[in-house]
Motif scaffolding. Structure first.
Motif, PDB file in Angstrom:
ATOM      1  N   ILE A 171      43.164  35.270  36.834  1.00  0.00           N
ATOM      2  CA  ILE A 171      44.419  35.365  37.900  1.00  0.00           C
ATOM      3  C   ILE A 171      44.327  36.331  38.977  1.00  0.00           C
ATOM      4  CG2 ILE A 171      46.671  34.740  37.700  1.00  0.00           C
ATOM      5  CD1 ILE A 171      46.698  34.511  34.739  1.00  0.00           C
ATOM      6  N   ARG A 172      44.576  35.751  40.262  1.00  0.00           N
ATOM      7  CA  ARG A 172      44.835  36.557  41.259  1.00  0.00           C
ATOM      8  C   ARG A 172      46.229  36.383  41.971  1.00  0.00           C
ATOM      9  NH1 ARG A 172      42.377  35.694  45.250  1.00  0.00           N
ATOM     10  NH2 ARG A 172      41.319  33.646  44.780  1.00  0.00           N
ATOM     11  N   GLY A 173      46.486  37.379  42.670  1.00  0.00           N
ATOM     12  CA  GLY A 173      47.905  37.167  43.680  1.00  0.00           C
ATOM     13  C   GLY A 173      49.039  37.898  42.742  1.00  0.00           C
ATOM     14  N   ARG A 174      50.271  37.423  43.543  1.00  0.00           N
ATOM     15  CA  ARG A 174      51.552  38.055  42.771  1.00  0.00           C
ATOM     16  C   ARG A 174      52.584  36.882  42.450  1.00  0.00           C
ATOM     17  NH1 ARG A 174      53.834  42.871  45.831  1.00  0.00           N
ATOM     18  NH2 ARG A 174      54.243  41.346  47.475  1.00  0.00           N
ATOM     19  N   ALA A 175      53.516  37.165  41.412  1.00  0.00           N
ATOM     20  CA  ALA A 175      54.608  36.549  41.043  1.00  0.00           C
ATOM     21  C   ALA A 175      55.816  37.186  40.791  1.00  0.00           C
ATOM     22  CB  ALA A 175      54.239  35.140  40.111  1.00  0.00           C
ATOM     23  N   LEU A 176      56.385  37.674  41.879  1.00  0.00           N
ATOM     24  CA  LEU A 176      57.633  38.424  41.748  1.00  0.00           C
ATOM     25  C   LEU A 176      58.791  37.863  41.133  1.00  0.00           C
ATOM     26  CD1 LEU A 176      57.118  40.990  44.706  1.00  0.00           C
ATOM     27  CD2 LEU A 176      56.373  41.168  42.586  1.00  0.00           C
ATOM     28  N   LEU A 177      59.413  38.058  39.882  1.00  0.00           N
ATOM     29  CA  LEU A 177      60.558  37.651  39.586  1.00  0.00           C
ATOM     30  C   LEU A 177      61.533  38.794  39.746  1.00  0.00           C
ATOM     31  CD1 LEU A 177      62.076  35.311  38.055  1.00  0.00           C
ATOM     32  CD2 LEU A 177      61.897  36.603  35.920  1.00  0.00           C
ATOM     33  N   ASP A 182      53.066  34.536  45.702  1.00  0.00           N
ATOM     34  CA  ASP A 182      52.306  35.152  46.916  1.00  0.00           C
ATOM     35  C   ASP A 182      50.766  35.065  46.597  1.00  0.00           C
ATOM     36  OD1 ASP A 182      51.330  35.794  49.389  1.00  0.00           O
ATOM     37  OD2 ASP A 182      51.493  38.162  48.823  1.00  0.00           O
ATOM     38  N   ARG A 183      50.211  33.919  46.925  1.00  0.00           N
ATOM     39  CA  ARG A 183      48.579  33.718  47.018  1.00  0.00           C
ATOM     40  C   ARG A 183      48.168  33.566  45.530  1.00  0.00           C
ATOM     41  NH1 ARG A 183      46.667  33.676  52.041  1.00  0.00           N
ATOM     42  NH2 ARG A 183      44.383  33.273  51.346  1.00  0.00           N
ATOM     43  N   LEU A 184      48.964  32.952  44.531  1.00  0.00           N
ATOM     44  CA  LEU A 184      48.411  32.970  43.265  1.00  0.00           C
ATOM     45  C   LEU A 184      47.381  31.890  43.320  1.00  0.00           C
ATOM     46  CD1 LEU A 184      49.047  32.980  40.145  1.00  0.00           C
ATOM     47  CD2 LEU A 184      50.827  31.259  40.423  1.00  0.00           C
ATOM     48  N   SER A 185      46.178  32.465  42.478  1.00  0.00           N
ATOM     49  CA  SER A 185      45.082  31.620  42.162  1.00  0.00           C
ATOM     50  C   SER A 185      44.766  31.610  40.572  1.00  0.00           C
ATOM     51  CB  SER A 185      43.824  32.190  42.988  1.00  0.00           C
ATOM     52  OG  SER A 185      44.233  31.988  44.371  1.00  0.00           O
ATOM     53  N   VAL A 186      44.229  30.713  40.097  1.00  0.00           N
ATOM     54  CA  VAL A 186      43.762  30.690  38.719  1.00  0.00           C
ATOM     55  C   VAL A 186      42.423  29.772  38.645  1.00  0.00           C
ATOM     56  CG1 VAL A 186      44.189  29.686  36.575  1.00  0.00           C
ATOM     57  CG2 VAL A 186      46.150  30.478  37.793  1.00  0.00           C
ATOM     58  N   ARG A 187      41.462  30.689  38.015  1.00  0.00           N
ATOM     59  CA  ARG A 187      40.212  30.043  37.601  1.00  0.00           C
ATOM     60  C   ARG A 187      39.853  30.092  36.368  1.00  0.00           C
ATOM     61  NH1 ARG A 187      40.874  29.338  42.406  1.00  0.00           N
ATOM     62  NH2 ARG A 187      40.147  30.028  44.126  1.00  0.00           N
ATOM     63  N   PHE A 188      39.223  29.144  35.798  1.00  0.00           N
ATOM     64  CA  PHE A 188      38.826  29.009  34.470  1.00  0.00           C
ATOM     65  C   PHE A 188      37.353  29.160  34.491  1.00  0.00           C
ATOM     66  CE2 PHE A 188      42.796  26.665  34.232  1.00  0.00           C
ATOM     67  CZ  PHE A 188      43.561  27.292  33.497  1.00  0.00           C
ATOM     68  N   ARG A 189      36.797  30.118  33.709  1.00  0.00           N
ATOM     69  CA  ARG A 189      35.386  30.348  33.563  1.00  0.00           C
ATOM     70  C   ARG A 189      35.002  29.361  32.209  1.00  0.00           C
ATOM     71  NH1 ARG A 189      33.290  32.224  38.415  1.00  0.00           N
ATOM     72  NH2 ARG A 189      34.387  33.986  39.155  1.00  0.00           N
ATOM     73  N   LEU A 190      33.989  28.535  32.520  1.00  0.00           N
ATOM     74  CA  LEU A 190      33.169  27.757  31.646  1.00  0.00           C
ATOM     75  C   LEU A 190      31.709  28.083  31.684  1.00  0.00           C
ATOM     76  CD1 LEU A 190      34.700  24.279  32.461  1.00  0.00           C
ATOM     77  CD2 LEU A 190      35.713  26.069  30.855  1.00  0.00           C
ATOM     78  N   PRO A 191      30.902  27.692  30.413  1.00  0.00           N
ATOM     79  CA  PRO A 191      29.884  28.181  30.286  1.00  0.00           C
ATOM     80  C   PRO A 191      28.837  27.670  31.385  1.00  0.00           C
ATOM     81  CG  PRO A 191      30.391  27.457  28.201  1.00  0.00           C
ATOM     82  CD  PRO A 191      31.513  26.937  29.272  1.00  0.00           C
ATOM     83  N   ASP A 192      28.974  26.566  32.217  1.00  0.00           N
ATOM     84  CA  ASP A 192      28.465  26.004  33.065  1.00  0.00           C
ATOM     85  C   ASP A 192      29.040  25.895  34.375  1.00  0.00           C
ATOM     86  OD1 ASP A 192      29.656  23.819  32.159  1.00  0.00           O
ATOM     87  OD2 ASP A 192      28.070  22.510  31.881  1.00  0.00           O
ATOM     88  N   ALA A 193      30.258  26.181  34.671  1.00  0.00           N
ATOM     89  CA  ALA A 193      31.004  25.948  35.821  1.00  0.00           C
ATOM     90  C   ALA A 193      32.336  26.765  35.608  1.00  0.00           C
ATOM     91  CB  ALA A 193      31.343  24.358  35.683  1.00  0.00           C
ATOM     92  N   THR A 194      32.882  26.532  36.877  1.00  0.00           N
ATOM     93  CA  THR A 194      34.107  27.398  37.143  1.00  0.00           C
ATOM     94  C   THR A 194      35.228  26.300  37.811  1.00  0.00           C
ATOM     95  OG1 THR A 194      33.057  29.466  37.730  1.00  0.00           O
ATOM     96  CG2 THR A 194      35.463  29.294  38.409  1.00  0.00           C
ATOM     97  N   VAL A 195      36.229  26.259  37.011  1.00  0.00           N
ATOM     98  CA  VAL A 195      37.278  25.352  37.437  1.00  0.00           C
ATOM     99  C   VAL A 195      38.497  26.192  38.201  1.00  0.00           C
ATOM    100  CG1 VAL A 195      39.251  23.873  36.630  1.00  0.00           C
ATOM    101  CG2 VAL A 195      37.328  24.111  35.369  1.00  0.00           C
ATOM    102  N   SER A 196      38.573  25.741  39.442  1.00  0.00           N
ATOM    103  CA  SER A 196      39.484  26.202  40.397  1.00  0.00           C
ATOM    104  C   SER A 196      40.724  25.588  40.419  1.00  0.00           C
ATOM    105  CB  SER A 196      39.273  26.194  41.883  1.00  0.00           C
ATOM    106  OG  SER A 196      37.633  27.089  41.847  1.00  0.00           O
ATOM    107  N   ALA A 197      41.659  25.896  39.565  1.00  0.00           N
ATOM    108  CA  ALA A 197      42.905  25.055  39.193  1.00  0.00           C
ATOM    109  C   ALA A 197      43.989  25.488  40.196  1.00  0.00           C
ATOM    110  CB  ALA A 197      43.265  25.343  37.767  1.00  0.00           C
ATOM    111  N   VAL A 198      44.141  26.559  40.623  1.00  0.00           N
ATOM    112  CA  VAL A 198      45.121  26.757  41.747  1.00  0.00           C
ATOM    113  C   VAL A 198      44.659  28.020  42.508  1.00  0.00           C
ATOM    114  CG1 VAL A 198      47.496  27.896  42.131  1.00  0.00           C
ATOM    115  CG2 VAL A 198      47.185  26.714  39.890  1.00  0.00           C
ATOM    116  N   THR A 199      44.696  27.634  43.876  1.00  0.00           N
ATOM    117  CA  THR A 199      44.417  28.351  44.950  1.00  0.00           C
ATOM    118  C   THR A 199      45.238  28.900  45.844  1.00  0.00           C
ATOM    119  OG1 THR A 199      42.132  27.400  44.652  1.00  0.00           O
ATOM    120  CG2 THR A 199      42.420  28.143  46.755  1.00  0.00           C
TER     121      THR A 199
END
Length: 326
Positions: A79-85, A23-40
């Motif tokens: 990481i934000r959201g939920r992943a219920l197993l 449910d609405r899983l999002s992943v961001r990677f914080r870099l020194p000069d940018a943010t990678v929005s890998a999963v939204t």
């Protein structure tokens, strides 16, 4: 006929109630000069005895999503959201629970480039015996258990005494599958399992995954190979620039794609128009505020300056202001 459309055996009652709900899983990677929005905002469900294929161009976030489910992301990941197993949230349960209760036991991973994940100086059999001993599924006879799991992965007993470099790509794939099955997980994550394989081996690998699905396993297949996905998947989720933009039953998606991106991917197949998709996806460090596909889409207009949300259509969902057939 695809394997997904053939009649299959009913999963055992012990597997029927299992589910994965993301449910609405999002992943961001914080870099020194940018943010990678890998999963939204990835949202989907998966039940026992079902295969969901997550498809899209390389770099769209598919493998990051798998790593998030297993808790294998680097320290700079947010990481934000939920992943219920079932009733356990994989995103918040912590490393101790993931290591002792989840990885290998409830979730098995069939990795990309399996030969690279096998220890080169040990035989396949010794690695398999150690794995089932650690996971507690060996019983009284570890060698017999190793032969059993190898058989379930269609890996001949004669290959257990071989080293990884002595295996073909297809045999290495089966060895990796045997290792993934060793803990009796109900959910298998297959991350690009056909990389480097020729078409007959791709088809054989998909048929093995279909057999495991029919035996009651849930399978999340990560692939850029639409033809392979069609062979095994019950449903397909299409990912573009970190977002899922369409989900549909496999037959419906191939026959009547709703999202222009899905249609363009299908048109690029050799057995169809064999027309390459023009342009390139946006950089994940500079995603547009509106529709990420608009710059490559002939249907785009001013409405596409606003980001479309996934909405239900027929048996699936689509995130597009101008869906095909809509």
């Amino acid at each position: 006929m695809s394997a997904a459309t053939e009649k299959r055996s009913r999963p055992s009652e012990s597997n029927v109630e299992h589910s994965l709900r993301v449910d609405r899983l999002s992943v961001r990677f914080r870099l020194p000069d940018a943010t990678v929005s890998a999963v939204t905002d990835a949202t989907f469900t998966l039940a026992a005895g079902e295969c969901l294929a997550l498809v899209g161009e390389s770099g769209c976030g598919k493998s990051v999503l798998v790593s998030a489910l297993l808790g294998l992301l680097p320290g700079n990941a947010e990481i934000r959201g939920r992943a219920l197993l079932d009733d356990l949230d994989l995103l918040s349960c912590g490393e101790r629970v993931l290591a002792s209760r989840i990885r290998g036991r409830r979730i098995g991973l069939v990795p990309q480039s399996p030969a690279a994940h096998l220890t080169p100086v040990r035989t396949v059999g010794s690695q398999l015996r150690e794995t089932i001993s650690v996971l507690g599924t060996a019983g009284r006879d570890a060698r017999a258990a190793a032969r059993r799991y190898a058989g379930r992965a269609r890996l001949g007993e004669q290959h257990l005494d071989r080293y990884p470099h002595q295996l073909s790509g297809g045999l290495a794939q089966r060895a990796a599958t045997a290792l993934a099955l060793a803990g009796e997980p109900w959910l298998l994550l297959a991350d690009e399992p056909t990389t480097g394989l020729d078409r007959p081996l791709v088809e054989a690998t998909m048929d093995e995954l279909a057999r495991l699905r029919d035996a009651g396993h849930a399978i999340l297949l990560i692939t850029h190979d639409l033809t392979a996905a069609r062979r095994v998947a019950d449903r397909v989720a299409v990912m573009y620039a970190s977002r899922i933009v369409e989900t549909a039953p496999t037959t419906e998606l191939f026959d009547q794609p709703r999202h222009p991106y899905t249609a363009a991917l299908l048109d690029a197949l050799p057995e169809r128009a064999f027309r390459p998709l023009p342009g390139f996806p946006p950089e994940l460090t500079r995603l547009p505020t509106g529709c990420a596909f608009a710059a490559r889409c002939s249907r785009a207009d001013r409405r596409c300056d606003d980001r479309p949300e996934l909405v239900t259509v027929a048996d699936g969902e689509v995130a597009c202001h101008h869906p095909r057939g809509g």
